[in-house]
Structure formats: structure tokens, C-alpha cells
Motif scaffolding. Sequence first.
Motif, PDB file in Angstrom:
ATOM      1  N   VAL A  94       0.662  -1.163   0.311  1.00 33.07           N
ATOM      2  CA  VAL A  94      -0.187   0.339   0.341  1.00 33.07           C
ATOM      3  C   VAL A  94       1.223   0.825   0.105  1.00 33.07           C
ATOM      4  CG1 VAL A  94      -1.668   1.029   0.825  1.00 33.07           C
ATOM      5  CG2 VAL A  94      -1.447  -1.602   1.453  1.00 33.07           C
ATOM      6  N   ILE A  95       0.673   2.562  -1.087  1.00 34.01           N
ATOM      7  CA  ILE A  95       1.737   3.067  -1.536  1.00 34.01           C
ATOM      8  C   ILE A  95       0.478   4.217  -0.492  1.00 34.01           C
ATOM      9  CG2 ILE A  95       2.824   4.578  -2.786  1.00 34.01           C
ATOM     10  CD1 ILE A  95       4.410   2.032  -4.052  1.00 34.01           C
ATOM     11  N   LYS A  96       0.886   5.191   0.047  1.00 30.46           N
ATOM     12  CA  LYS A  96       0.486   6.711   0.289  1.00 30.46           C
ATOM     13  C   LYS A  96       1.226   7.763  -0.570  1.00 30.46           C
ATOM     14  CE  LYS A  96      -2.249   9.366   3.368  1.00 30.46           C
ATOM     15  NZ  LYS A  96      -2.246  10.107   2.376  1.00 30.46           N
ATOM     16  N   VAL A  97      -0.099   8.131  -0.774  1.00 34.87           N
ATOM     17  CA  VAL A  97       1.033   9.111  -2.254  1.00 34.87           C
ATOM     18  C   VAL A  97      -0.391  10.759  -1.008  1.00 34.87           C
ATOM     19  CG1 VAL A  97       1.316  10.223  -4.053  1.00 34.87           C
ATOM     20  CG2 VAL A  97       0.632   7.769  -3.612  1.00 34.87           C
ATOM     21  N   ASP A  98       0.733  11.870  -1.196  1.00 32.88           N
ATOM     22  CA  ASP A  98       1.126  13.026  -0.539  1.00 32.88           C
ATOM     23  C   ASP A  98       1.952  14.088  -1.731  1.00 32.88           C
ATOM     24  OD1 ASP A  98      -1.142  12.534   1.693  1.00 32.88           O
ATOM     25  OD2 ASP A  98       0.353  11.143   2.252  1.00 32.88           O
ATOM     26  N   GLY A  99       0.853  14.632  -1.966  1.00 32.50           N
ATOM     27  CA  GLY A  99       1.921  15.941  -3.368  1.00 32.50           C
ATOM     28  C   GLY A  99       1.060  15.692  -4.502  1.00 32.50           C
ATOM     29  N   VAL A 100       1.822  16.362  -4.726  1.00 30.53           N
ATOM     30  CA  VAL A 100       1.852  16.395  -6.605  1.00 30.53           C
ATOM     31  C   VAL A 100       2.277  15.491  -7.051  1.00 30.53           C
ATOM     32  CG1 VAL A 100       2.917  18.376  -8.408  1.00 30.53           C
ATOM     33  CG2 VAL A 100       1.956  19.130  -6.583  1.00 30.53           C
ATOM     34  N   LEU A 101       1.703  14.945  -8.268  1.00 30.04           N
ATOM     35  CA  LEU A 101       2.164  14.440  -8.996  1.00 30.04           C
ATOM     36  C   LEU A 101       2.127  15.088 -10.491  1.00 30.04           C
ATOM     37  CD1 LEU A 101      -0.139  11.031  -8.122  1.00 30.04           C
ATOM     38  CD2 LEU A 101       2.518  10.971  -8.276  1.00 30.04           C
ATOM     39  N   ASP A 102       3.048  15.568 -11.197  1.00 29.75           N
ATOM     40  CA  ASP A 102       3.554  15.585 -12.166  1.00 29.75           C
ATOM     41  C   ASP A 102       5.245  15.907 -12.853  1.00 29.75           C
ATOM     42  OD1 ASP A 102       5.283  17.442 -11.626  1.00 29.75           O
ATOM     43  OD2 ASP A 102       3.733  19.589 -11.205  1.00 29.75           O
ATOM     44  N   ALA A 103       4.840  16.564 -13.990  1.00 25.75           N
ATOM     45  CA  ALA A 103       6.998  16.463 -14.538  1.00 25.75           C
ATOM     46  C   ALA A 103       7.337  16.083 -14.145  1.00 25.75           C
ATOM     47  CB  ALA A 103       7.223  17.591 -15.468  1.00 25.75           C
ATOM     48  N   THR A 104       7.648  17.238 -12.767  1.00 30.04           N
ATOM     49  CA  THR A 104       8.715  17.399 -11.352  1.00 30.04           C
ATOM     50  C   THR A 104       8.979  16.040 -10.129  1.00 30.04           C
ATOM     51  OG1 THR A 104       7.066  18.699  -9.868  1.00 30.04           O
ATOM     52  CG2 THR A 104       8.062  20.208 -12.021  1.00 30.04           C
ATOM     53  N   THR A 105       7.720  15.919 -10.409  1.00 38.73           N
ATOM     54  CA  THR A 105       8.442  14.537  -9.506  1.00 38.73           C
ATOM     55  C   THR A 105       7.901  12.998 -10.147  1.00 38.73           C
ATOM     56  OG1 THR A 105       4.821  15.015  -8.242  1.00 38.73           O
ATOM     57  CG2 THR A 105       6.928  15.708  -7.595  1.00 38.73           C
ATOM     58  N   ARG A 106       7.486  13.131 -11.629  1.00 39.02           N
ATOM     59  CA  ARG A 106       7.275  11.529 -12.328  1.00 39.02           C
ATOM     60  C   ARG A 106       8.196  10.427 -11.789  1.00 39.02           C
ATOM     61  NH1 ARG A 106       8.161   8.823 -16.625  1.00 39.02           N
ATOM     62  NH2 ARG A 106       5.994   8.601 -17.660  1.00 39.02           N
ATOM     63  N   GLU A 107       9.635  11.076 -12.076  1.00 39.12           N
ATOM     64  CA  GLU A 107      10.918  10.353 -11.620  1.00 39.12           C
ATOM     65  C   GLU A 107      11.098   9.228 -10.815  1.00 39.12           C
ATOM     66  OE1 GLU A 107      15.840   9.780 -12.185  1.00 39.12           O
ATOM     67  OE2 GLU A 107      14.312  11.190 -13.369  1.00 39.12           O
ATOM     68  N   GLN A 108      10.841   9.770  -8.994  1.00 42.86           N
ATOM     69  CA  GLN A 108      10.625   9.760  -8.036  1.00 42.86           C
ATOM     70  C   GLN A 108       9.186   9.058  -7.930  1.00 42.86           C
ATOM     71  OE1 GLN A 108      10.028  12.758  -5.398  1.00 42.86           O
ATOM     72  NE2 GLN A 108      10.077  11.477  -3.333  1.00 42.86           N
ATOM     73  N   PHE A 109       7.728   8.872  -8.714  1.00 44.13           N
ATOM     74  CA  PHE A 109       6.961   8.500  -8.490  1.00 44.13           C
ATOM     75  C   PHE A 109       7.548   7.160  -9.432  1.00 44.13           C
ATOM     76  CE2 PHE A 109       2.192   7.643  -9.983  1.00 44.13           C
ATOM     77  CZ  PHE A 109       2.065   7.462  -8.651  1.00 44.13           C
ATOM     78  N   ALA A 110       7.940   7.249 -10.425  1.00 42.90           N
ATOM     79  CA  ALA A 110       8.397   6.281 -10.958  1.00 42.90           C
ATOM     80  C   ALA A 110       8.953   5.163 -10.448  1.00 42.90           C
ATOM     81  CB  ALA A 110       8.702   6.324 -12.800  1.00 42.90           C
ATOM     82  N   ASP A 111      10.192   5.835  -9.868  1.00 44.24           N
ATOM     83  CA  ASP A 111      11.150   4.754  -9.312  1.00 44.24           C
ATOM     84  C   ASP A 111      10.175   4.284  -8.277  1.00 44.24           C
ATOM     85  OD1 ASP A 111      12.966   5.193 -11.462  1.00 44.24           O
ATOM     86  OD2 ASP A 111      13.629   7.278  -9.326  1.00 44.24           O
ATOM     87  N   TYR A 112       9.295   4.487  -7.769  1.00 40.90           N
ATOM     88  CA  TYR A 112       9.442   4.222  -6.004  1.00 40.90           C
ATOM     89  C   TYR A 112       8.063   3.087  -6.857  1.00 40.90           C
ATOM     90  CZ  TYR A 112       7.869   4.415  -1.707  1.00 40.90           C
ATOM     91  OH  TYR A 112       7.252   4.060  -0.002  1.00 40.90           O
ATOM     92  N   LEU A 113       7.151   2.825  -7.715  1.00 42.04           N
ATOM     93  CA  LEU A 113       6.457   1.972  -8.333  1.00 42.04           C
ATOM     94  C   LEU A 113       7.065   0.957  -8.852  1.00 42.04           C
ATOM     95  CD1 LEU A 113       3.710   4.363 -10.612  1.00 42.04           C
ATOM     96  CD2 LEU A 113       3.508   2.944  -8.357  1.00 42.04           C
ATOM     97  N   ALA A 114       8.831   1.508  -9.582  1.00 43.84           N
ATOM     98  CA  ALA A 114       9.236   0.895  -9.804  1.00 43.84           C
ATOM     99  C   ALA A 114       9.880  -0.777  -8.402  1.00 43.84           C
ATOM    100  CB  ALA A 114      10.601   0.533 -10.365  1.00 43.84           C
ATOM    101  N   MET A 115       9.754  -0.170  -7.367  1.00 42.03           N
ATOM    102  CA  MET A 115       9.771  -0.979  -6.807  1.00 42.03           C
ATOM    103  C   MET A 115       9.211  -1.656  -5.016  1.00 42.03           C
ATOM    104  SD  MET A 115      13.148   0.947  -4.683  1.00 42.03           S
ATOM    105  CE  MET A 115      12.017   2.533  -4.637  1.00 42.03           C
ATOM    106  N   ALA A 116       7.330  -1.468  -5.948  1.00 43.69           N
ATOM    107  CA  ALA A 116       6.741  -1.447  -5.514  1.00 43.69           C
ATOM    108  C   ALA A 116       6.160  -3.359  -5.594  1.00 43.69           C
ATOM    109  CB  ALA A 116       5.236  -0.903  -5.485  1.00 43.69           C
ATOM    110  N   GLY A 117       6.269  -3.919  -6.065  1.00 47.17           N
ATOM    111  CA  GLY A 117       6.154  -4.776  -6.819  1.00 47.17           C
ATOM    112  C   GLY A 117       5.022  -5.359  -7.537  1.00 47.17           C
TER     113      GLY A 117
END
Length: 118
Positions: free
Chosen positions: A24-47
Motif C-alpha cells: 500500500v503506497i500512500k501518495v501525498d503531494g503533486v504528481l506531475d512532470a517535476t515528481t514523475r521520476e520519483q513516482f516511477a522509481d517508487y512504483l518500480a520497487m513496489a512489486g
Amino acid sequence: MPENGEGPVPALSLTSSTVDEITVIKVDGVLDATTREQFADYLAMAGSNLILDLSGVTFMDSRALGLIVHHWQTSLASDARFALIGVEYSKSKVMWITGLAQRLPLYDTLDDALAAIG
């Protein structure tokens, strides 16, 4: 700038936990071009079994939605469990504009999602 003077608030905060072998990933904040890489990396590690709690999202753009859709499609192909919870129209309009809100597995609460996909 925060009033306590500790520096700027990060644009995106991601935390995870495990419930019934589902990440279960809790996302807080903005999901846009500035955070895309951080979000993508986190999703890749999620299983593969994943619930995204989007109740803390303040804005979502189409690129972030694309990442979510890709993860959803991957989970479908691998017969994994996937759900989104806490999605608010006012902060995730792109999901409705594209018609994906009617296709993605959206639930109000973690308990609702676990009951449906668990």
C-alpha cells in the motif's frame, strides 16, 4: 516556505506498508512532470500487488496517470492485485477527462479495496 523555517516542503511524499501481502503506497503531494521520476522509481520497487492511496494527492497530470495506468495494465497481465483508493475528482480531473475513472479499480477506502481484490 514552512513557517517553522525548516526549508521547503517536498512536492511529493511516498510511504509504503504491507497489508495482506499487498503493498500500500500512500501518495501525498503533486504528481506531475517535476515528481514523475520519483513516482516511477517508487512504483518500480513496489512489486506487483499494489494499492495506491491517492487521498493526499493535491494535483495529478496525465504523465502521472500514464504511470498508474501502466502499472494497472502490468498487474492485469500478471494476474496481480491492483486498486486505487481515495481518488478525488477535484485533484485528479485527468482521470475523468480521459474516461479512465470508469475503467480503473477505484475504491473509497483501504477496507473496500481489500474486500474487492483481497
